[in-house]
Design an enzyme around this catalytic site. Structure first.
Site: not given
Ligand code: 4NP
Length: 170
Positions: A18, A21, A23-25, A137
């Site tokens: 993401c 690095n 939050c999402r990934s 996001d």
């Protein structure tokens, strides 16, 4: 959707990417790693995550992401943010971007164009049974955004583990 054939028979390496690095990934990394372990494949399948940017290198997961994962029974504590490296295009079986901007940044980074031409660099949600699309996001939003990310990564991780198990002949 099928995953590309493993570079090394019997194993599989997945990188999740993401922007920051935090939050999402990392959420996808923790959930996919848990699913891999549940399937008994943790000796064969490696999962890492990274950001295209370097602002958060060395940081732990975003507090909101970590709190949600903990509440849902996952362990977010080991995560430390890192930046994606160009060498990853030669080593990982799949490099999965959370959104189109992350994917465009990966294509830019992969100047040799080798990974991007053989389907190993693509959107994470190409494997979402309810996809394709982006993982939005959640950084500047509220809790609902994080819950939405978790729902996406849980069902996509399930589909990915099934496809990887098939590809490595488990
Ligand atoms: P991520 O979210 O890409 O899902 O980790 C973000 C984290 C940090 C920033 C943006 C997005 N940031 O601008 O610092």
């Amino acid at each position: 959707m099928d995953v590309p054939v493993p570079r090394t028979p019997g194993g599989y390496q997945v990188a999740l990417v993401c922007l920051g690095n935090i939050c999402r990934s990392p959420m996808a990394d923790v959930v996919l790693s848990a699913r891999v372990a549940d399937a008994g494949l943790d000796g064969a399948v490696a999962v890492v995550s990274a950001g295209t940017g370097d602002w958060h290198v060395g940081d732990g997961m975003d507090r909101r992401a970590a709190a949600l994962l903990t509440a849902e029974g996952y362990d977010p504590t080991a995560h430390r943010a890192q930046q994606v490296a160009v060498a990853w295009f030669d080593t990982f079986d799949l490099v999965l971007a959370m959104d189109e901007a992350n994917l465009a940044d990966l294509y830019e980074l992969d100047r040799a164009g080798e990974a991007t031409s053989d389907g190993r660099v693509r959107l994470f949600r190409d494997f979402d049974p309810e996809g394709p699309g982006e993982v939005p996001d959640p950084y500047y939003g509220g809790d609902a955004g994080f819950r939405n990310v978790l729902a996406i990564v849980e069902r996509t991780a399930d589909a990915l583990v099934a496809a990887i198990a098939e590809a490595i002949g488990d």
